[in-house]
Design a protein around this motif. Structure first.
Motif, PDB file in Angstrom:
ATOM      1  N   LEU A 300       0.852  -1.188   0.000  1.00 56.95           N
ATOM      2  CA  LEU A 300       0.000   0.000   0.000  1.00 56.95           C
ATOM      3  C   LEU A 300       0.885   1.234   0.000  1.00 56.95           C
ATOM      4  CD1 LEU A 300      -2.744  -1.048   2.571  1.00 56.95           C
ATOM      5  CD2 LEU A 300      -3.232  -0.108   0.317  1.00 56.95           C
ATOM      6  N   HIS A 301       0.730   2.097  -1.014  1.00 58.28           N
ATOM      7  CA  HIS A 301       1.481   3.346  -1.021  1.00 58.28           C
ATOM      8  C   HIS A 301       1.112   4.184   0.200  1.00 58.28           C
ATOM      9  CE1 HIS A 301       1.826   2.922  -5.690  1.00 58.28           C
ATOM     10  NE2 HIS A 301       2.560   2.048  -5.033  1.00 58.28           N
ATOM     11  N   ARG A 302       1.986   5.085   0.568  1.00 59.49           N
ATOM     12  CA  ARG A 302       1.782   5.819   1.809  1.00 59.49           C
ATOM     13  C   ARG A 302       0.444   6.545   1.850  1.00 59.49           C
ATOM     14  NH1 ARG A 302       3.049   5.373   6.944  1.00 59.49           N
ATOM     15  NH2 ARG A 302       2.377   7.263   8.016  1.00 59.49           N
ATOM     16  N   GLU A 303       0.102   7.262   0.792  1.00 59.28           N
ATOM     17  CA  GLU A 303      -1.173   7.975   0.761  1.00 59.28           C
ATOM     18  C   GLU A 303      -2.348   7.002   0.815  1.00 59.28           C
ATOM     19  OE1 GLU A 303      -1.294  10.445  -2.644  1.00 59.28           O
ATOM     20  OE2 GLU A 303       0.036  11.996  -1.815  1.00 59.28           O
ATOM     21  N   ASP A 306      -2.783   5.716   4.382  1.00 58.88           N
ATOM     22  CA  ASP A 306      -3.447   6.711   5.237  1.00 58.88           C
ATOM     23  C   ASP A 306      -4.929   6.798   4.912  1.00 58.88           C
ATOM     24  OD1 ASP A 306      -1.044   7.274   6.429  1.00 58.88           O
ATOM     25  OD2 ASP A 306      -0.611   9.036   5.183  1.00 58.88           O
ATOM     26  N   ALA A 307      -5.279   6.697   3.627  1.00 64.54           N
ATOM     27  CA  ALA A 307      -6.688   6.775   3.235  1.00 64.54           C
ATOM     28  C   ALA A 307      -7.486   5.590   3.783  1.00 64.54           C
ATOM     29  CB  ALA A 307      -6.807   6.826   1.714  1.00 64.54           C
ATOM     30  N   VAL A 308      -6.894   4.403   3.713  1.00 65.22           N
ATOM     31  CA  VAL A 308      -7.562   3.211   4.261  1.00 65.22           C
ATOM     32  C   VAL A 308      -7.783   3.376   5.762  1.00 65.22           C
ATOM     33  CG1 VAL A 308      -7.274   0.753   4.773  1.00 65.22           C
ATOM     34  CG2 VAL A 308      -6.739   1.622   2.492  1.00 65.22           C
ATOM     35  N   GLN A 309      -6.760   3.855   6.461  1.00 66.42           N
ATOM     36  CA  GLN A 309      -6.879   4.009   7.907  1.00 66.42           C
ATOM     37  C   GLN A 309      -7.900   5.085   8.274  1.00 66.42           C
ATOM     38  OE1 GLN A 309      -3.238   4.911   9.987  1.00 66.42           O
ATOM     39  NE2 GLN A 309      -4.025   4.028  11.873  1.00 66.42           N
ATOM     40  N   ALA A 345       6.762  -8.413 -12.335  1.00 69.43           N
ATOM     41  CA  ALA A 345       7.200  -7.643 -11.164  1.00 69.43           C
ATOM     42  C   ALA A 345       6.794  -8.354  -9.878  1.00 69.43           C
ATOM     43  CB  ALA A 345       6.593  -6.249 -11.204  1.00 69.43           C
ATOM     44  N   LYS A 346       7.749  -8.378  -8.924  1.00 66.55           N
ATOM     45  CA  LYS A 346       7.493  -9.030  -7.633  1.00 66.55           C
ATOM     46  C   LYS A 346       6.859  -8.083  -6.624  1.00 66.55           C
ATOM     47  CE  LYS A 346       9.464 -12.748  -9.167  1.00 66.55           C
ATOM     48  NZ  LYS A 346       8.637 -13.909  -9.526  1.00 66.55           N
ATOM     49  N   ARG A 347       6.897  -6.800  -6.920  1.00 60.25           N
ATOM     50  CA  ARG A 347       6.323  -5.811  -6.016  1.00 60.25           C
ATOM     51  C   ARG A 347       5.092  -5.198  -6.691  1.00 60.25           C
ATOM     52  NH1 ARG A 347       6.542  -0.371  -4.644  1.00 60.25           N
ATOM     53  NH2 ARG A 347       6.773   0.079  -2.397  1.00 60.25           N
ATOM     54  N   VAL A 348       3.921  -5.428  -6.085  1.00 61.09           N
ATOM     55  CA  VAL A 348       2.659  -4.971  -6.665  1.00 61.09           C
ATOM     56  C   VAL A 348       2.142  -3.819  -5.815  1.00 61.09           C
ATOM     57  CG1 VAL A 348       0.330  -5.627  -7.369  1.00 61.09           C
ATOM     58  CG2 VAL A 348       2.193  -7.312  -7.465  1.00 61.09           C
ATOM     59  N   GLY A 349       2.140  -2.615  -6.377  1.00 59.93           N
ATOM     60  CA  GLY A 349       1.733  -1.439  -5.619  1.00 59.93           C
ATOM     61  C   GLY A 349       0.222  -1.222  -5.645  1.00 59.93           C
ATOM     62  N   ILE A 350      -0.301  -0.730  -4.510  1.00 61.92           N
ATOM     63  CA  ILE A 350      -1.721  -0.384  -4.388  1.00 61.92           C
ATOM     64  C   ILE A 350      -1.783   1.115  -4.132  1.00 61.92           C
ATOM     65  CG2 ILE A 350      -3.874  -0.761  -3.132  1.00 61.92           C
ATOM     66  CD1 ILE A 350      -2.827  -3.523  -2.364  1.00 61.92           C
ATOM     67  N   GLY A 351      -2.227   1.873  -5.133  1.00 62.08           N
ATOM     68  CA  GLY A 351      -2.206   3.326  -5.043  1.00 62.08           C
ATOM     69  C   GLY A 351      -3.541   3.928  -4.647  1.00 62.08           C
ATOM     70  N   MET A 352      -3.564   5.271  -4.608  1.00 64.91           N
ATOM     71  CA  MET A 352      -4.758   6.000  -4.195  1.00 64.91           C
ATOM     72  C   MET A 352      -5.925   5.757  -5.141  1.00 64.91           C
ATOM     73  SD  MET A 352      -5.153   7.721  -1.437  1.00 64.91           S
ATOM     74  CE  MET A 352      -6.467   8.824  -1.944  1.00 64.91           C
ATOM     75  N   ASP A 353      -5.650   5.572  -6.435  1.00 68.00           N
ATOM     76  CA  ASP A 353      -6.747   5.374  -7.381  1.00 68.00           C
ATOM     77  C   ASP A 353      -7.522   4.100  -7.058  1.00 68.00           C
ATOM     78  OD1 ASP A 353      -4.494   3.894  -7.971  1.00 68.00           O
ATOM     79  OD2 ASP A 353      -4.894   3.832 -10.139  1.00 68.00           O
ATOM     80  N   ILE A 354      -6.807   3.031  -6.700  1.00 69.48           N
ATOM     81  CA  ILE A 354      -7.451   1.758  -6.368  1.00 69.48           C
ATOM     82  C   ILE A 354      -8.214   1.875  -5.052  1.00 69.48           C
ATOM     83  CG2 ILE A 354      -7.004  -0.648  -5.737  1.00 69.48           C
ATOM     84  CD1 ILE A 354      -4.685  -0.645  -7.704  1.00 69.48           C
TER      85      ILE A 354
END
Length: 474
Positions: A300-303, A306-309, A345-354
């Motif tokens: 989970l990207h930092r932003e 924070d949005a999830v929390q 890619a071994k690292r799958v990012g979860i950004g604010m759009d998702i």
């Protein structure tokens, strides 16, 4: 003590020794009294006086029933409620730790709404008993609501060949197959009354050569077998209310309610939501690792984190299905992130759009639940939003803070007494006289009632509610 009792000015003096006796009696026999019919014979006092005394004890958690006069001098206890002993006042996690090391926890009842983790707690108890008490037997689970009543008995106790159509072989059943292990009866409140009576005899423990076993008779069989199993039961129903209504056997409830653990809904423990998200994402990493040909990490990207929390902690998040909602949400995040994965890619990012899409999905899903579109005003979220927005302009700033703390305390606890202790523990400054002595229920209720009219005004601003004549506007 008749004259002392009849004199209103000395009534508390008369009640003191009676209270002491009842509290001692309840401490000694508490786990039985909640579900056992018994009578109190008195030589003084009216039914109204006894009812008043016992209602006071009920508010303080010392007793659990109201009474009615059965005949002259005899009173019958009517309402059935869970009895809170010392163990029940501990947080659920502490209760489960205590039960996991106890050689006496033969029957454990887990209560709470759907999705709070009763199955997970039952498996945890079994794992702890296996480790600490050397009980290497199997963990057997059955959903009492998911199997027809005529087959449920055979599932639990086994059957003999030819005992009914389709019984082509002998079968042991869950109790015997879980010997020296654990049987988890999920949704035990759905059991039909006829099967409750048969389960009643199976729950009884008997000492056989130093082992405590339950006697099981298979369907169609004549011989009984001993099964050394621990029993964990789960329900989303209030079994005490069900017993009072005649839908659940009182004697069965008395046997299974020795140790009751009430698991809280997720909205009561919102601080756990983010951790549940991360745990579920970690499980998804292990699940897809074989497809990716090696380790994969969902990040989970930092932003986004924070949005999830922030969303998890906000009053607008309902978490209708508790932990199931969170786990399904984490799976959707992983699915969307996996679909955006580039190459191998071994690292799958979860950004604010998702995360933003998922939050909107949850909001729409909860708003479409039956009754949500037309639900009445008056929820904690409605009240907090109205107070935060200055819905009652006649309140001073100090009073606004006080109402917010009252709302938060009542929302975070089970009853008014616990709410008052919640306020005291945090030493909340708006509450003048917060260290006062006396009944905590009365202390909280006095302040709660004070703002009742203001809250009605906040939730129904038009037409404007008239303030009580006894309260002057600032």
């Amino acid at each position: 003590m008749g004259s002392t009792w009849k004199d209103p000015s000395r009534r508390s003096e008369a009640q003191k020794p009676i209270r002491q006796f009842l509290e001692s009696f309840l401490r000694q026999f508490g786990s039985r009294l909640a579900t056992t019919e018994f009578f109190v014979s008195t030589v003084t006092g009216t039914p109204a006086q006894w009812t008043q005394l016992l209602e006071g004890l009920e508010q303080e958690g010392a007793t659990t029933s109201l009474i009615r006069q059965r005949k002259e001098g005899h009173f019958e206890f009517l309402r059935i409620h869970p009895m809170e002993g010392v163990a029940q006042r501990q947080p659920p996690e502490q209760q489960l730790r205590l039960l996991g090391t106890s050689p006496f926890a033969w029957n454990v009842l887990l209560t709470g709404p759907t999705g709070v983790g009763k199955s997970h707690a039952a498996k945890g108890l079994h794992a702890t008993w296996t480790k600490n008490l050397a009980r290497p037997g199997a963990f057997q689970r059955i959903n009492c609501a998911g199997i027809p009543a005529d087959l449920l008995e055979a599932e639990l106790f086994g059957h003999r060949k030819g005992s009914f159509t389709g019984a082509i072989t002998d079968r042991d059943g869950l109790f015997r197959s879980a010997d020296r292990g654990t049987v988890f009866l999920d949704e035990v409140g759905e059991l039909p009354l006829a099967l409750q009576a048969k389960l009643l005899t199976a729950i009884e423990l008997q000492n056989e050569k130093g082992r405590w076993v339950r006697r099981i008779r298979p369907v169609g069989g004549e011989e009984e077998f001993g099964a050394d199993v621990r029993l964990v039961l789960g329900t989303h129903r209030n079994l005490w209310a069900e017993a009072s209504a005649g839908r659940f056997r009182v004697d069965l409830l008395g046997r299974i309610s020795t140790h009751v653990v009430a698991l809280p809904s997720l909205t009561q423990v919102r601080h756990r939501i983010l951790g549940t998200y991360l745990d579920r994402l970690e499980q998804m990493e292990r699940y897809v690792a074989h497809q990716a040909g090696g380790p994969v990490s969902f990040v989970l990207h930092r932003e986004a984190l924070d949005a999830v929390q922030d969303f998890a902690l906000s009053a607008e998040s309902q978490w209708t299905w508790n932990y199931r909602d969170v786990e399904q949400s984490a799976e959707r995040l992983a699915l969307l992130a996996w679909s955006h994965r580039r190459g191998k890619a071994k690292r799958v990012g979860i950004g604010m759009d998702i995360v933003t899409k998922e939050i909107h999905f949850l909001q729409e899903r909860w708003s479409s639940m039956p009754g949500n579109g037309e639900r009445e005003k008056g929820t904690w979220a409605d009240l907090e939003e109205a107070m935060r927005a200055g819905g009652v302009d006649s309140l001073s700033e100090l009073e606004r803070w006080e109402t917010r703390w009252l709302l938060q305390a009542r929302r975070a606890t089970r009853n008014q007494a616990d709410a008052w202790r919640w306020i005291q523990e945090r030493n909340l400054l708006p509450f003048h006289g917060g260290r006062e002595k006396g009944n905590p229920t009365d202390s909280f209720k006095k302040r709660w009632d004070r703002y009742a009219e203001y809250w009605k005004e906040a939730l129904n601003p038009t037409p404007r509610q008239a303030l009580p004549s006894s309260i002057k506007e600032d």
